[in-house]
Design a protein around this motif. Structure first.
Motif, PDB file in Angstrom:
ATOM      1  N   MET A  57       0.914  -0.922  -0.038  1.00 48.53           N
ATOM      2  CA  MET A  57       0.102   0.057   0.018  1.00 48.53           C
ATOM      3  C   MET A  57       0.800   1.099   0.058  1.00 48.53           C
ATOM      4  SD  MET A  57      -1.186  -0.580   3.861  1.00 48.53           S
ATOM      5  CE  MET A  57      -1.475  -2.369   3.454  1.00 48.53           C
ATOM      6  N   ASP A  58       0.199   2.146  -0.620  1.00 47.75           N
ATOM      7  CA  ASP A  58       1.045   3.452  -0.638  1.00 47.75           C
ATOM      8  C   ASP A  58       0.250   4.561   0.380  1.00 47.75           C
ATOM      9  OD1 ASP A  58       2.707   2.828  -2.561  1.00 47.75           O
ATOM     10  OD2 ASP A  58       1.423   3.490  -4.208  1.00 47.75           O
ATOM     11  N   ILE A  59       0.880   5.290   1.238  1.00 43.91           N
ATOM     12  CA  ILE A  59       0.516   6.019   2.340  1.00 43.91           C
ATOM     13  C   ILE A  59       0.421   7.525   1.847  1.00 43.91           C
ATOM     14  CG2 ILE A  59       0.369   6.727   4.605  1.00 43.91           C
ATOM     15  CD1 ILE A  59      -0.585   3.594   4.004  1.00 43.91           C
ATOM     16  N   GLY A  60      -0.599   8.172   1.825  1.00 44.67           N
ATOM     17  CA  GLY A  60      -0.608   9.504   1.357  1.00 44.67           C
ATOM     18  C   GLY A  60      -1.427  10.472   2.345  1.00 44.67           C
ATOM     19  N   SER A  61      -1.753  11.604   2.190  1.00 45.69           N
ATOM     20  CA  SER A  61      -2.290  12.336   2.764  1.00 45.69           C
ATOM     21  C   SER A  61      -3.710  12.887   2.230  1.00 45.69           C
ATOM     22  CB  SER A  61      -1.704  13.757   3.154  1.00 45.69           C
ATOM     23  OG  SER A  61      -2.305  14.773   3.899  1.00 45.69           O
ATOM     24  N   ARG A 207     -10.959  15.552  11.370  1.00 47.01           N
ATOM     25  CA  ARG A 207     -10.054  16.383  10.595  1.00 47.01           C
ATOM     26  C   ARG A 207      -8.520  16.444  11.292  1.00 47.01           C
ATOM     27  NH1 ARG A 207     -13.908  21.909   9.998  1.00 47.01           N
ATOM     28  NH2 ARG A 207     -14.932  20.969   8.200  1.00 47.01           N
ATOM     29  N   LEU A 208      -8.426  16.451  12.607  1.00 44.90           N
ATOM     30  CA  LEU A 208      -7.223  16.419  13.177  1.00 44.90           C
ATOM     31  C   LEU A 208      -6.606  15.004  12.975  1.00 44.90           C
ATOM     32  CD1 LEU A 208      -5.223  17.438  15.254  1.00 44.90           C
ATOM     33  CD2 LEU A 208      -6.339  16.475  17.170  1.00 44.90           C
ATOM     34  N   ALA A 209      -7.410  13.786  13.132  1.00 44.32           N
ATOM     35  CA  ALA A 209      -6.686  12.384  12.720  1.00 44.32           C
ATOM     36  C   ALA A 209      -6.313  12.357  11.188  1.00 44.32           C
ATOM     37  CB  ALA A 209      -7.995  11.412  12.888  1.00 44.32           C
ATOM     38  N   ARG A 210      -6.868  13.183  10.271  1.00 44.41           N
ATOM     39  CA  ARG A 210      -6.147  13.262   8.976  1.00 44.41           C
ATOM     40  C   ARG A 210      -4.883  14.006   8.957  1.00 44.41           C
ATOM     41  NH1 ARG A 210     -10.883  15.379   5.102  1.00 44.41           N
ATOM     42  NH2 ARG A 210     -11.073  17.019   6.694  1.00 44.41           N
ATOM     43  N   MET A 231       5.717  19.663   1.612  1.00 43.49           N
ATOM     44  CA  MET A 231       4.237  19.939   1.968  1.00 43.49           C
ATOM     45  C   MET A 231       3.534  18.137   1.325  1.00 43.49           C
ATOM     46  SD  MET A 231       1.777  22.072   2.275  1.00 43.49           S
ATOM     47  CE  MET A 231       2.562  23.594   2.362  1.00 43.49           C
ATOM     48  N   ALA A 232       2.782  18.114   2.136  1.00 43.54           N
ATOM     49  CA  ALA A 232       1.850  16.820   1.733  1.00 43.54           C
ATOM     50  C   ALA A 232       0.622  17.216   1.157  1.00 43.54           C
ATOM     51  CB  ALA A 232       1.489  16.035   3.009  1.00 43.54           C
ATOM     52  N   GLN A 233       0.221  16.628  -0.055  1.00 46.46           N
ATOM     53  CA  GLN A 233      -0.777  16.729  -0.913  1.00 46.46           C
ATOM     54  C   GLN A 233      -1.542  15.513  -1.276  1.00 46.46           C
ATOM     55  OE1 GLN A 233       1.058  18.874  -4.026  1.00 46.46           O
ATOM     56  NE2 GLN A 233       0.945  20.781  -3.066  1.00 46.46           N
ATOM     57  N   PRO A 234      -2.772  15.618  -1.417  1.00 44.17           N
ATOM     58  CA  PRO A 234      -3.630  14.295  -1.814  1.00 44.17           C
ATOM     59  C   PRO A 234      -3.310  13.859  -3.181  1.00 44.17           C
ATOM     60  CG  PRO A 234      -5.171  16.200  -1.102  1.00 44.17           C
ATOM     61  CD  PRO A 234      -3.727  16.630  -1.049  1.00 44.17           C
ATOM     62  N   GLY A 235      -2.946  12.679  -3.136  1.00 42.43           N
ATOM     63  CA  GLY A 235      -2.596  11.957  -4.415  1.00 42.43           C
ATOM     64  C   GLY A 235      -0.907  11.741  -4.590  1.00 42.43           C
TER      65      GLY A 235
END
Length: 414
Positions: A57-61, A207-210, A231-235
């Motif tokens: 699995m790839d973990i992202g934000s 929201r905090l958990a994310r 900077m973490a970004q979706p995707g």
């Protein structure tokens, strides 16, 4: 006389050679033979594959935020729920505190309604009823006195007004009391405000958990693609994980062996990086489709007890056992003709002639094949490398040494 003597000797020599050739032709030419022997045979399917984890699995934000801290590095083992990456969360924490305060207020108002407002409304009804009864008695008394001429009509009008006011106040108190009862609107509204506040807390918590990225399963970190301050970004992939569990082998087997593959087949594998350390495996999945480009079928094998040196994506060689016998009639594969067709046969040496004998085959090992019907132990077959044809006169030449009997692998007997 001398010339005649020389010519006669040459003629004798020619006759001798011709006689020898005729004698040899009557005996037949020499051919190699392979005897049918009783020994062990193992039929296996060999394939090359790679080690894989049960899941990768790839973990992202889910949100865009600054990375504050990365807790793991490549090779680390993590448990489900362990913190992997922490993102900037000051605003989210403040929102959570605000939502919790609103929840405390909503619950306090609900308690106040149940312990204060409801009893006060009930007492207001009692007071309104007493006031109404007093106004009603005063009105009746005033009406009698006005009828007797003691009071003017104005006095009766005032009494009537006081009675109407008392009646209205009583109705209002009753409605207010009913709305504050357990089945009334006020408790429902108080409960609704509490539910809204609780939902706001849940939203703020989510929201905090994310912003605190945790491991979904027990896993090994394969790659780290993020550092604090970035900077973490979706995707965008931050970390790559391999779930821990039963290690599996993904391999591709030639489609010609498809008939031999059955789930549960025992196997042994060896990693190319550790050629001397074999380990057990077991087939549990055979793809329902064949790859038309490669002519292979994908299979998966589980490794119940993976050695510590195994790592994801290692190249491994796999040998799957399709069958084995310790006591079988075996002939070299080179002596069986049309082995892959419906009617295989051998060219046997029988009484000085090459004879076509149909046979029924069983297990097929590496360089050997089991004979189920058609030949018996000690019979001799002529390899395909010889030029003899059915019906030719032949005589026994060199005997091909039979292959050494194959022992059934130890992983099969367990």
């Amino acid at each position: 006389m001398k010339p005649l003597f020389k010519w006669g000797a040459a003629g004798v020599a020619v006759l001798v050679v011709a006689g020898a050739a005729l004698w040899a032709s009557q005996r037949g030419s020499k051919v190699q033979v392979s005897p049918v022997v009783r020994t062990g045979i193992v039929q296996s399917v060999v394939a090359t594959g790679r080690l894989n984890a049960p899941a990768r699995m790839d973990i992202g934000s889910e949100v865009t935020a600054t990375v504050l801290e990365v807790k793991v590095r490549e090779g680390d083992r993590v448990k489900a729920g362990d913190l992997l990456v922490r993102l900037s969360d000051a605003e989210a924490r403040a929102a959570l505190h605000q939502a919790r305060a609103a929840l405390v207020e909503a619950r306090g108002r609900a308690t106040q309604q149940a312990t204060v407002s409801a009893p006060v409304a009930s007492q207001a009804v009692v007071q309104a009823e007493a006031t109404f009864k007093a106004a009603e008695r005063d009105f009746e008394r005033t009406r009698d006195l006005v009828a007797k001429g003691f009071f003017s009509q104005q006095k009766l009008d005032d009494a009537q007004r006081l009675l109407d006011t008392a009646r209205s106040a009583l109705e209002s108190a009753r409605v207010q009391s009913a709305s504050n009862q357990a089945s009334g609107i006020e408790p429902a509204m108080a409960a609704s405000r509490v539910a809204q506040a609780e939902a706001a807390v849940e939203v703020a918590t989510a929201r905090l958990a994310r912003l605190q990225i945790t491991s979904p399963v027990d896993a090994v970190v394969l790659a780290r693609n993020v550092e604090p301050g970035s900077m973490a970004q979706p995707g965008r992939t931050l970390l790559a994980l391999a779930a821990q569990g039963n290690t599996r082998i993904d391999a591709a087997v030639d489609e010609k062996h498809l008939r031999l593959l059955t789930p549960g087949m025992a196997a042994q594998a060896v990693a190319d990086a550790f050629p001397g350390q074999r380990f057990d495996a077991k087939l549990y999945y055979v793809s329902p489709a064949v790859d038309p480009q490669r002519g292979t079928v994908d299979v998966r094998l589980e490794v119940p007890k993976p050695p510590a040196f195994l790592k994801p994506d290692m190249t491994v060689s796999v040998e799957l056992l399709a069958g084995s016998k310790k006591d079988a009639l075996v002939l070299p594969s080179s002596s069986v003709r049309d082995a892959d067709r419906e009617k295989p046969w051998v060219l046997a040496l029988q009484e000085g002639r090459a004879v076509r004998v149909p046979v029924r085959l069983g297990l097929r090992g590496i360089g050997s094949v089991e004979i189920l019907e058609g030949l018996k132990e000690g019979d001799e077959a002529i390899p395909q490398t010889e030029k003899a044809l059915p019906g030719d006169r032949v005589r026994r030449g060199p005997t091909l040494a039979p292959e050494k009997g194959m022992e059934v692998p130890s992983f099969i007997s367990r």
